[in-house]
Motif scaffolding. Structure first.
Motif, PDB file in Angstrom:
ATOM      1  N   GLU A 175      -1.487  19.642  -2.780  1.00  0.00           N
ATOM      2  CA  GLU A 175      -1.013  20.123  -4.073  1.00  0.00           C
ATOM      3  C   GLU A 175       0.370  20.769  -3.931  1.00  0.00           C
ATOM      4  N   ARG A 176       0.514  21.548  -2.868  1.00  0.00           N
ATOM      5  CA  ARG A 176       1.793  22.246  -2.635  1.00  0.00           C
ATOM      6  C   ARG A 176       2.938  21.241  -2.450  1.00  0.00           C
ATOM      7  N   TYR A 177       2.675  20.117  -1.773  1.00  0.00           N
ATOM      8  CA  TYR A 177       3.745  19.157  -1.473  1.00  0.00           C
ATOM      9  C   TYR A 177       3.701  17.898  -2.358  1.00  0.00           C
ATOM     10  N   ALA A 178       2.977  17.972  -3.444  1.00  0.00           N
ATOM     11  CA  ALA A 178       2.900  16.815  -4.351  1.00  0.00           C
ATOM     12  C   ALA A 178       4.310  16.442  -4.812  1.00  0.00           C
ATOM     13  N   GLY A 179       4.649  15.172  -4.703  1.00  0.00           N
ATOM     14  CA  GLY A 179       5.956  14.706  -5.181  1.00  0.00           C
ATOM     15  C   GLY A 179       7.088  14.947  -4.199  1.00  0.00           C
ATOM     16  N   ASP A 180       6.801  15.578  -3.051  1.00  0.00           N
ATOM     17  CA  ASP A 180       7.845  15.814  -2.053  1.00  0.00           C
ATOM     18  C   ASP A 180       8.267  14.469  -1.447  1.00  0.00           C
ATOM     19  N   ARG A 181       9.570  14.254  -1.324  1.00  0.00           N
ATOM     20  CA  ARG A 181      10.054  12.978  -0.781  1.00  0.00           C
ATOM     21  C   ARG A 181       9.820  12.853   0.720  1.00  0.00           C
ATOM     22  N   GLN A 182       9.662  13.986   1.413  1.00  0.00           N
ATOM     23  CA  GLN A 182       9.530  13.932   2.872  1.00  0.00           C
ATOM     24  C   GLN A 182       8.093  14.043   3.366  1.00  0.00           C
ATOM     25  N   ILE A 183       7.225  14.628   2.552  1.00  0.00           N
ATOM     26  CA  ILE A 183       5.892  14.965   3.057  1.00  0.00           C
ATOM     27  C   ILE A 183       4.782  14.351   2.216  1.00  0.00           C
ATOM     28  N   ALA A 338       9.802 -11.965  16.445  1.00  0.00           N
ATOM     29  CA  ALA A 338      10.449 -10.652  16.468  1.00  0.00           C
ATOM     30  C   ALA A 338      10.733 -10.175  15.041  1.00  0.00           C
ATOM     31  N   SER A 339      11.112 -11.114  14.174  1.00  0.00           N
ATOM     32  CA  SER A 339      11.439 -10.707  12.799  1.00  0.00           C
ATOM     33  C   SER A 339      10.202 -10.163  12.087  1.00  0.00           C
ATOM     34  N   ASP A 340       9.022 -10.736  12.387  1.00  0.00           N
ATOM     35  CA  ASP A 340       7.781 -10.224  11.790  1.00  0.00           C
ATOM     36  C   ASP A 340       7.552  -8.775  12.210  1.00  0.00           C
ATOM     37  N   VAL A 341       7.723  -8.514  13.513  1.00  0.00           N
ATOM     38  CA  VAL A 341       7.406  -7.176  14.030  1.00  0.00           C
ATOM     39  C   VAL A 341       8.456  -6.156  13.576  1.00  0.00           C
ATOM     40  N   LEU A 342       9.720  -6.580  13.502  1.00  0.00           N
ATOM     41  CA  LEU A 342      10.747  -5.666  12.976  1.00  0.00           C
ATOM     42  C   LEU A 342      10.410  -5.277  11.533  1.00  0.00           C
ATOM     43  N   ASP A 343       9.892  -6.217  10.791  1.00  0.00           N
ATOM     44  CA  ASP A 343       9.502  -5.935   9.405  1.00  0.00           C
ATOM     45  C   ASP A 343       8.318  -4.961   9.364  1.00  0.00           C
ATOM     46  N   ILE A 344       7.342  -5.166  10.263  1.00  0.00           N
ATOM     47  CA  ILE A 344       6.193  -4.253  10.331  1.00  0.00           C
ATOM     48  C   ILE A 344       6.645  -2.839  10.704  1.00  0.00           C
ATOM     49  N   ALA A 345       7.608  -2.757  11.621  1.00  0.00           N
ATOM     50  CA  ALA A 345       8.055  -1.448  12.125  1.00  0.00           C
ATOM     51  C   ALA A 345       8.928  -0.697  11.121  1.00  0.00           C
ATOM     52  N   THR A 346       9.336  -1.365  10.041  1.00  0.00           N
ATOM     53  CA  THR A 346      10.218  -0.718   9.058  1.00  0.00           C
ATOM     54  C   THR A 346       9.557  -0.753   7.674  1.00  0.00           C
ATOM     55  N   ARG A 347       9.726  -1.862   6.969  1.00  0.00           N
ATOM     56  CA  ARG A 347       9.206  -1.968   5.599  1.00  0.00           C
ATOM     57  C   ARG A 347       7.682  -1.859   5.553  1.00  0.00           C
ATOM     58  N   GLY A 348       7.011  -2.553   6.479  1.00  0.00           N
ATOM     59  CA  GLY A 348       5.542  -2.522   6.512  1.00  0.00           C
ATOM     60  C   GLY A 348       5.024  -1.121   6.766  1.00  0.00           C
ATOM     61  N   GLY A 349       5.629  -0.440   7.744  1.00  0.00           N
ATOM     62  CA  GLY A 349       5.197   0.912   8.074  1.00  0.00           C
ATOM     63  C   GLY A 349       5.437   1.872   6.927  1.00  0.00           C
ATOM     64  N   GLU A 351       5.587   1.249   3.822  1.00  0.00           N
ATOM     65  CA  GLU A 351       4.618   0.961   2.753  1.00  0.00           C
ATOM     66  C   GLU A 351       3.235   1.476   3.150  1.00  0.00           C
ATOM     67  N   ALA A 352       2.850   1.239   4.409  1.00  0.00           N
ATOM     68  CA  ALA A 352       1.499   1.618   4.861  1.00  0.00           C
ATOM     69  C   ALA A 352       1.286   3.126   4.841  1.00  0.00           C
ATOM     70  N   ILE A 353       2.331   3.907   5.137  1.00  0.00           N
ATOM     71  CA  ILE A 353       2.129   5.357   5.161  1.00  0.00           C
ATOM     72  C   ILE A 353       2.624   6.018   3.867  1.00  0.00           C
ATOM     73  N   GLY A 354       3.023   5.180   2.911  1.00  0.00           N
ATOM     74  CA  GLY A 354       3.233   5.693   1.560  1.00  0.00           C
ATOM     75  C   GLY A 354       4.641   6.159   1.208  1.00  0.00           C
ATOM     76  N   PHE A 355       5.634   5.787   2.010  1.00  0.00           N
ATOM     77  CA  PHE A 355       7.018   6.096   1.636  1.00  0.00           C
ATOM     78  C   PHE A 355       7.662   4.806   1.120  1.00  0.00           C
ATOM     79  N   ARG A 356       7.239   4.420  -0.065  1.00  0.00           N
ATOM     80  CA  ARG A 356       7.560   3.074  -0.548  1.00  0.00           C
ATOM     81  C   ARG A 356       9.006   2.905  -1.009  1.00  0.00           C
ATOM     82  N   GLU A 357       9.723   4.015  -1.139  1.00  0.00           N
ATOM     83  CA  GLU A 357      11.127   3.896  -1.547  1.00  0.00           C
ATOM     84  C   GLU A 357      12.049   3.718  -0.346  1.00  0.00           C
ATOM     85  N   THR A 358      11.462   3.600   0.851  1.00  0.00           N
ATOM     86  CA  THR A 358      12.287   3.486   2.058  1.00  0.00           C
ATOM     87  C   THR A 358      11.934   2.173   2.766  1.00  0.00           C
TER      88      THR A 358
END
Ligand SMILES: [Zn+2]
Length: 444
Positions: A175-183, A338-349, A351-358
């Motif tokens: 609740e304290r960090y709701a909407g925080d861009r970093q947390i 390699a391109s698949d894994v680079l995508d997983i390590a950036t965009r996929g990750g 998205e998976a941990i919820g920082f979808r704007e990055t």
């Protein structure tokens, strides 16, 4: 603050490699342009242009599973097998203090930033003081408060919180960090073999009601799968499903021994997984079925797991391992690119941990970007103008964290020409070395 413009030899974007590249972001850290270098506008006082010749740009890396405070346990019992390793790690963990967890976290952030990681999903003891250290460092984190059972204290030397209290603190912090861009704050029930079913069922119900994600370990070892089968007569994934866990947002680490049925279950429920190949190999746990996950359309991230089972947080090592491991195991050099894994390590990750704007360098996203030096021996020859795709090969197979020279997170410059701008790396390393000496003395 006005616009920042980075000019580099090349850049990795969702559309491919751009040679002679320019990335611009505004004062709020949002990318306004990602493409070929534009002709310079004459002297705009509100624009800062950085010439990064000899460098390439790519999205910052995302670590999809770690326990950052465990950097203090680097190199503990590395060569004696799983059970002696676990006993040695736990013996030292008993003596960890809150100050140690803060130091270990900061050491992890020093290492992550200097090897190009901008965001991470973590499971350990977390509270407001530790979260504020992440915010001050400028990183993004999905922090899960580790818990085992309602009445068991996870980290006695660090905090008196029981599992039930950790769950309540998770909700207060969310609740304290709701909407925080970093947390982002998550529940962290350790695993189906360490947490009683009623505890997991309660967390699942709360997660759905509060909209808080869950970060847990699933099917890391064959021994765990066997234990769950003996106790509950089913697989770890089916067991968790029967408790309602996958009706919530879940990030499941390892998943080495998922069955075909469990992979289908994870796909249907949108469950995200974290591939940790180096940890799985080092601890002799096996090889996760990454090709099958990808075929089933699972949301996949790449993780290092803790330094105690890796021994670094350098995701470039993880990228190369994840690319070549499955080729060797399946005797098929085309099965993972390699391109698949680079995508997983950036965009996929991201998205998976919820920082979808990055996670990708394109206009509209937040500028989480790293610059790697490509003037050294391992980047030579690299004729990008003749062969732009050579950048993918370089990043996937030759680059290491040591090549990272600049890191921007949400447009904030946190690492400049090899110097930390948000963390006192020398003092943190010295504190970590002292903490380890004290732990070793206490544990002996
Ligand atoms: Zn783990």
């Amino acid at each position: 603050m006005g616009e920042t413009v980075l000019r580099a030899d090349a850049m990795l974007t969702p559309e491919g490699v751009v040679v002679g590249a320019e990335l611009a972001f505004d004062g709020s850290g949002r990318i306004t342009y990602a493409g070929s270098a534009r002709p310079s506008a004459p002297g705009d006082p509100d624009r800062e242009t950085r010439d990064l010749s000899g460098h390439v740009l790519m999205p910052g890396l995302v670590n999809g599973h770690t326990h950052s405070a465990m950097t203090l346990l680097r190199g503990v019992s590395d060569d004696e097998g799983f059970m002696p390793w676990l006993a040695a790690v736990q013996a030292l963990e008993q003596h960890l203090t809150h100050e140690d967890v803060a130091t270990g976290l900061q050491l992890a952030m020093v290492e992550m930033i200097e090897t190009g990681t901008v965001a991470f999903a973590d499971m350990y003891h977390w509270d407001e003081r530790l979260i504020e250290l992440v915010r001050a460092a400028g990183m993004r984190a999905m922090v899960a408060l580790a818990s085992f059972a309602p009445d068991s204290v996870g980290f006695p030397g660090v905090s008196s919180w029981t599992g039930a209290e950790a769950v309540e603190q998770t909700e207060a912090l969310a609740e304290r960090y709701a909407g925080d861009r970093q947390i982002r704050v998550a529940y962290g029930p350790h695993a189906p073999y360490t947490c009683p079913p009623e505890f997991l069922r309660d967390i699942a119900a709360r997660a759905i009601e509060c909209g808080i994600p869950i970060h847990t370990h699933v099917s890391e070892s064959a021994a765990e799968v066997e234990q769950i089968r003996e106790r509950y007569g089913t697989t770890p994934g089916e067991h968790l499903a029967s408790l309602g866990l996958f009706d919530a947002e879940v990030l499941a680490a390892h998943c080495v021994h998922l069955t075909e049925g469990e992979i289908g279950l994870f796909a249907r429920t949108g469950t995200a997984v974290s591939h940790n190949p180096v940890s799985n190999l080092k601890l002799g746990c096996g090889i996760a079925p990454l090709p099958e996950w990808r075929e089933a359309g699972l949301r996949v991230s790449l993780g290092t797991d803790s330094v105690a089972s890796n021994n670094t947080l350098d995701l470039f090592e993880e990228i190369k391992t994840a690319t070549i491991l499955h080729r060797g195991a399946r005797q098929d050099a085309a099965i993972v690119r390699a391109s698949d894994v680079l995508d997983i390590a950036t965009r996929g990750g991201a998205e998976a941990i919820g920082f979808r704007e990055t996670g990708a360098l394109e206009a509209g996203r937040l500028a989480d970007v790293i610059a790697l030096d490509v003037t050294g021996s391992t980047a030579t020859p690299l004729d990008l103008s003749a062969q732009p795709r050579a950048l993918v090969s370089h990043l996937g197979f030759a680059a290491t964290g040591a090549d990272v020279r600049h890191v921007f997170i949400g447009g904030r410059h946190v690492y400049a020409d090899g110097e930390h701008l948000t963390l006192d790396a020398g003092a943190i390393r010295a504190r970590a070395a002292r903490a380890r000496k004290r732990l070793a003395a206490a544990g002996s």
